[in-house]
Design an enzyme around this catalytic site. Structure first.
Site, mmCIF file in Angstrom:
data_model
loop_
_atom_site.group_PDB
_atom_site.id
_atom_site.type_symbol
_atom_site.label_atom_id
_atom_site.label_comp_id
_atom_site.label_asym_id
_atom_site.label_seq_id
_atom_site.Cartn_x
_atom_site.Cartn_y
_atom_site.Cartn_z
ATOM 1 N N ARG A 131 70.868 -88.268 -42.157
ATOM 2 C CA ARG A 131 70.999 -87.665 -40.833
ATOM 3 C C ARG A 131 71.391 -88.691 -39.779
ATOM 4 O O ARG A 131 71.070 -89.874 -39.928
ATOM 5 C CB ARG A 131 69.715 -86.940 -40.418
ATOM 6 C CG ARG A 131 68.459 -87.758 -40.499
ATOM 7 C CD ARG A 131 67.265 -86.827 -40.774
ATOM 8 N NE ARG A 131 65.998 -87.528 -40.749
ATOM 9 C CZ ARG A 131 65.483 -88.125 -41.823
ATOM 10 N NH1 ARG A 131 66.133 -88.148 -42.964
ATOM 11 N NH2 ARG A 131 64.317 -88.720 -41.737
ATOM 12 N N CYS A 140 71.626 -85.643 -17.557
ATOM 13 C CA CYS A 140 70.512 -84.707 -17.751
ATOM 14 C C CYS A 140 70.266 -84.024 -16.408
ATOM 15 O O CYS A 140 70.439 -84.654 -15.364
ATOM 16 C CB CYS A 140 69.229 -85.439 -18.129
ATOM 17 S SG CYS A 140 69.402 -86.498 -19.557
ATOM 18 N N CYS A 144 63.893 -87.766 -16.515
ATOM 19 C CA CYS A 144 62.446 -87.870 -16.761
ATOM 20 C C CYS A 144 62.039 -89.324 -16.581
ATOM 21 O O CYS A 144 62.656 -90.221 -17.168
ATOM 22 C CB CYS A 144 62.124 -87.419 -18.175
ATOM 23 S SG CYS A 144 62.921 -85.866 -18.608
ATOM 24 N N ASP A 308 56.936 -94.324 -26.470
ATOM 25 C CA ASP A 308 57.633 -95.477 -27.054
ATOM 26 C C ASP A 308 57.356 -96.742 -26.252
ATOM 27 O O ASP A 308 56.820 -96.688 -25.154
ATOM 28 C CB ASP A 308 59.148 -95.224 -27.051
ATOM 29 C CG ASP A 308 59.542 -94.168 -28.059
ATOM 30 O OD1 ASP A 308 58.831 -94.020 -29.068
ATOM 31 O OD2 ASP A 308 60.570 -93.492 -27.823
ATOM 32 N N LYS A 352 59.390 -92.692 -37.887
ATOM 33 C CA LYS A 352 58.179 -91.999 -37.400
ATOM 34 C C LYS A 352 57.044 -92.125 -38.409
ATOM 35 O O LYS A 352 57.218 -91.824 -39.583
ATOM 36 C CB LYS A 352 58.486 -90.526 -37.167
ATOM 37 C CG LYS A 352 59.509 -90.286 -36.089
ATOM 38 C CD LYS A 352 59.827 -88.824 -35.930
ATOM 39 C CE LYS A 352 61.017 -88.630 -35.008
ATOM 40 N NZ LYS A 352 62.285 -89.140 -35.565
HETATM 41 S S1 SF4 Z 1 63.838 -87.601 -21.774
HETATM 42 FE FE1 SF4 Z 1 64.661 -86.553 -19.978
HETATM 43 S S2 SF4 Z 1 65.995 -88.081 -19.012
HETATM 44 FE FE2 SF4 Z 1 65.629 -88.792 -21.107
HETATM 45 S S3 SF4 Z 1 67.327 -87.955 -22.320
HETATM 46 FE FE3 SF4 Z 1 65.644 -86.465 -22.453
HETATM 47 S S4 SF4 Z 1 66.044 -85.001 -20.780
HETATM 48 FE FE4 SF4 Z 1 67.263 -86.833 -20.375
#
Ligand code: SF4
Length: 383
Positions: A131, A140, A144, A308, A352
Site C-alpha cells: 500500500r 485543508c 488542525c 505523533d 503502527k
Molecule cells: S490533520 Fe487537519 S490540517 Fe493536517 S492534513 Fe489532516 S485535515 Fe489537514
C-alpha cells in the site's frame, strides 16, 4: 397476522445544528451551504476571528508567532461550533493557535513518520509492501493545530502539481505489488470533483489496485463538501473507503450526519481515525460518547492515534497510559464496534503498534488465566 411497520426514524434528530455566529446571520442559506463559499470565507486573520469569538491575548500572540510557518484557516461552519467565551473549547483548541506550538522538544521531529524518506517519487510514500500514501493537495478547509504534516500542509509551494500527480500515478501503475492506495494530502476533498474523479478513474483502471481510501476531514470541518453529485460520482469506483478524523462529540452535528449519510447511502465504508489530544478527548466518557455518535452516523471508530512526535504539538500530547485507560473503559463496557484500536505510529517509520491493557493474568502451559473488563479472573484450558 398483519405487521404494522413503524416508519419513524429519529436518529438524525438526536444531533444538533449549531446556530450561525452573528457575523453570518444574514448570509443567504444557499451560500452558507455551499462548500466553495465556505472555503472562500475561511477565517485566516485575527481581525475576522475577533468578530466571531472573544480572542485571548495568548491566542493573538500565538497567531502572530506561528501563522507564517503554519497558517490558520477555519471555515465559518467549523467556527460556528466554537464556544466564543471558552478558551478551552475543544473545537477552539483544534483550530486556533496556542503558544504551546512554539515549543519544540528534543524528541520531536519535522517528519516523525519518515514519510519523506520513504518516497520513491515525489508525492508517494511507499513504506509497507502492498500500500502507498498518495499526496494530492496541500490544502485543508481547517488547519488542525495538531497536524502531523505541518511541514508541508498549508504551504502552497508543497502543492501537488499536475506533473507530480502523473508521476505518482505512473509509479502506482508500474508497481504491481500495490493493492491499496490512500489518497491523502492535506485533505483529499480539497481537490475538485473533476480532479478526484480523474485520480479514481486512473486507479480503478489498474488491474492490481483493489481498494482505495480517501483521507478527508471535510466531514468534520466542511460537511457541505459532500454534495449529491460527488457522492454519486463515487458509486462508479467502488469499493471506496473514506477515512475521516472526528475528535470530539461536538463535531457530530446534523450537517456532519447528512454528509456521512450521503456517503454511506452511496455505498462507501467510513472509518474514523481519532487523534488523542490533551484537553479535547483525553477522557473515556468523551470518547465513549463520540464513538456512540459515530456509529449512529454509520462511521466505524477505527483507530485512536497516540499524538505523533511532530514538532510544536507537545501541549496536545498525553502519556501512553491515557490511551490504555480509554480502551480499559471501552472494552466490555460498550459494543465491540465502538472500541477502536489504540496505536502508536512509531517514529522513524516503524509503523503502527497496537496497544492493549493487559488481559492475560498468567499462563501455566496450556492453562491461561485471563481477567475480563470487570477485573474478574477466568481460566481457559486449551485442549
Ligand atoms: S490533520 Fe487537519 S490540517 Fe493536517 S492534513 Fe489532516 S485535515 Fe489537514
Amino acid at each position: 397476522m398483519a405487521f404494522n411497520i413503524v416508519t419513524k426514524n429519529n436518529i438524525r434528530d438526536r444531533f444538533v445544528s449549531h446556530p450561525r455566529p452573528a457575523l453570518w446571520k444574514d448570509t443567504d442559506s444557499k451560500d452558507w451551504n455551499n462548500w466553495i463559499w465556505q472555503q472562500q470565507k475561511r477565517i485566516k486573520s485575527m481581525d475576522v476571528l475577533e468578530k466571531v469569538i472573544h480572542v485571548t491575548d495568548e491566542e493573538r500572540q500565538a497567531f502572530a508567532a506561528s501563522h507564517e510557518q503554519f497558517n490558520m484557516g477555519i471555515t465559518p461552519y467549523y467556527a460556528s461550533l466554537i464556544d466564543p467565551n471558552d478558551p478551552n473549547c475543544p473545537i477552539r483548541l483544534q483550530s486556533v493557535p496556542k503558544m504551546g506550538e512554539l515549543t519544540i522538544l528534543d524528541t520531536e521531529m519535522e517528519d516523525p513518520l519518515a514519510e519523506e524518506s520513504n518516497m520513491p517519487v515525489p508525492g508517494i510514500t511507499h513504506r509497507y509492501p502492498d500500500r502507498v500514501l498518495f499526496y494530492t493537495t496541500h490544502n485543508c478547509p481547517v488547519y488542525c493545530r495538531h497536524c502531523t504534516r505541518k511541514r508541508k500542509v498549508s504551504d502552497p509551494s508543497s502543492s501537488a502539481a499536475n506533473q507530480q500527480l502523473e508521476d505518482g500515478l505512473a509509479y502506482i501503475e508500474r508497481t504491481k505489488q500495490i493493492r491499496d492506495v490512500v489518497i491523502s494530502g492535506g485533505d483529499a476533498l480539497s481537490n475538485s470533483d473533476e480532479r478526484l474523479e480523474y485520480i479514481l478513474s486512473r486507479l480503478r483502471a489498474m488491474d492490481h489496485i483493489e481498494v482505495f481510501r480517501i483521507a478527508t476531514r471535510n466531514l468534520v470541518t466542511l460537511p457541505q463538501r459532500v454534495t449529491d453529485n460527488f457522492a454519486k460520482m463515487l458509486t462508479k469506483y467502488h469499493p471506496v473507503f473514506i477515512h475521516t478524523h472526528f475528535n470530539h462529540p461536538k463535531e457530530c452535528t446534523q450537517e456532519a450526519f447528512d454528509a456521512c449519510a450521503k456517503l454511506a447511502d452511496a455505498g462507501c465504508v467510513i472509518n474514523n481515525q481519532m487523534v488523542l489530544l490533551k484537553g479535547v478527548n483525553d477522557d473515556p466518557k468523551i470518547v465513549m460518547e463520540l464513538n456512540h455518535k459515530l456509529l449512529m452516523m454509520r462511521v466505524r471508530p477505527y483507530y485512536i492515534f497516540q499524538c505523533d512526535m511532530s514538532q510544536g504539538i507537545s501541549h496536545f500530547r498525553t502519556p501512553i497510559e491515557v490511551g490504555l485507560n480509554i480502551i480499559e473503559h471501552l472494552r466490555g463496557w460498550t459494543s465491540g464496534m465502538a472500541v477502536p484500536h489504540f496505536v502508536v505510529d512509531c517514529p522513524g517509520g516503524g509503523g503502527k503498534i497496537p496497544l492493549l491493557p493487559e488481559y492475560v493474568v498468567k499462563r501455566e502451559g496450556k492453562k491461561w488465566t485471563f481477567r475480563n473488563y470487570q477485573k474478574k479472573e477466568f481460566v481457559y484450558n486449551e485442549p
